[in-house]
Design an enzyme around this catalytic site. Structure first.
Site, PDB file in Angstrom:
ATOM      1  N   TYR A 213      -1.479   0.106  10.535  1.00  0.00           N
ATOM      2  CA  TYR A 213      -1.536  -0.259   9.123  1.00  0.00           C
ATOM      3  C   TYR A 213      -0.230   0.105   8.418  1.00  0.00           C
ATOM      4  O   TYR A 213       0.338  -0.709   7.669  1.00  0.00           O
ATOM      5  CB  TYR A 213      -2.721   0.441   8.463  1.00  0.00           C
ATOM      6  CG  TYR A 213      -3.010  -0.018   7.054  1.00  0.00           C
ATOM      7  CD1 TYR A 213      -3.479  -1.304   6.806  1.00  0.00           C
ATOM      8  CD2 TYR A 213      -2.809   0.826   5.969  1.00  0.00           C
ATOM      9  CE1 TYR A 213      -3.741  -1.737   5.515  1.00  0.00           C
ATOM     10  CE2 TYR A 213      -3.073   0.413   4.674  1.00  0.00           C
ATOM     11  CZ  TYR A 213      -3.542  -0.872   4.453  1.00  0.00           C
ATOM     12  OH  TYR A 213      -3.797  -1.287   3.164  1.00  0.00           O
TER      13      TYR A 213
ATOM     14  N   SER B 119       0.851  -1.187   0.000  1.00  0.00           N
ATOM     15  CA  SER B 119       0.000   0.000   0.000  1.00  0.00           C
ATOM     16  C   SER B 119       0.885   1.235   0.000  1.00  0.00           C
ATOM     17  O   SER B 119       2.037   1.192   0.472  1.00  0.00           O
ATOM     18  CB  SER B 119      -0.899   0.009   1.239  1.00  0.00           C
ATOM     19  OG  SER B 119      -1.519   1.270   1.427  1.00  0.00           O
TER      20      SER B 119
END
Length: 241
Positions: free
Chosen positions: A157, A144
């Site tokens: 995250y 990501s």
């Protein structure tokens, strides 16, 4: 010249929906036989039945929690036996929640690391001896843009995705001598159920990245001649709303 993927065998984690489902469908369109992993058996059956009907490739499924080492190792072993050999591992399974360091419960913080980082490690380690023995293989890790830049409320995250990039690069240097290509794909926000569930802002289809966009890049990276690999690629929206 781009190589054909027809007749290859691939395992895709997190294949029940979203990016994993799109990657599985695009691989099948190229003639790749599939082993699909997700936590929910009903999602896997639905995706597998649809792909078999549409593309006529072999599709096997195994429900597993990628954060549970024994569970994912068993799933990988089962799918390898059913496929006969594995050319590609797509590490796509992931989770996300956002909150400050103090507000997010420790258990949620740990779960994100367990799924996004340790789960990828478990799945990779389970299939790597097979690829080393065959002296060939392809591993694609879906990371990501949060693995490139931290933000307030993304500590868990971002930590998982930063870690995933470090793991990917280190493994790439470790195993390329065995003709194994290890690559990372880094999309920004994608229009998936996961993104909607965590409250990310999504635009309309003409502006918002779709799972199919990520899948197209995965296919292109695999079709490169074996003498080269795409170390990492960041995919962002052209004109976000």
């Amino acid at each position: 010249m781009a190589q054909s993927l027809r007749g290859w065998n691939a395992i895709v984690t997190g294949a029940g929906k979203g990016i994993g489902k799109a990657i599985a469908e695009h691989l099948a369109k190229e003639g790749v036989n599939l082993g699909l992993v997700a936590r929910t058996e009903s999602d896997l059956r639905q995706v597998a039945d649809s792909i078999r009907t549409a593309y006529g490739v072999s599709v096997y499924t195994s429900a597993a929690d990628i954060a549970d080492r024994a569970s994912i190792e068993s799933a990988i072993a089962q799918l390898k036996d059913q496929l006969g050999s594995v050319d590609v591992l797509i590490n796509n399974a992931g989770t996300a929640k956002f909150g400050s360091v103090l507000d997010m419960p420790v258990e949620e913080w740990e779960r994100i690391i367990q799924v996004n980082l340790l789960g990828t490690y478990y799945a990779t380690r389970a299939i790597l001896p097979h690829m080393v023995e065959r002296n060939r293989g392809h591993i694609v890790n879906i990371s990501s843009t949060a693995g490139e830049k931290g933000n307030a409320t993304t500590s868990a995250y971002s930590a998982s995705k930063f870690g995933l990039l470090g793991f990917t690069e280190s493994l790439m240097y470790e195993v390329r001598k065995h003709n194994i290509r290890v690559m990372a794909i880094l999309p920004s926000t994608v229009n998936t159920e996961l993104a909607r569930n965590v409250g990310l802002k999504l635009g309309d289809e003409d502006h918002q990245m779709q799972p199919e966009d990520v899948a197209e890049l995965v296919i292109d990276s695999l079709r490169l001649p074996n003498r080269v690999l795409l170390k990492s690629a960041t995919l962002i929206m052209t004109n976000p709303q």
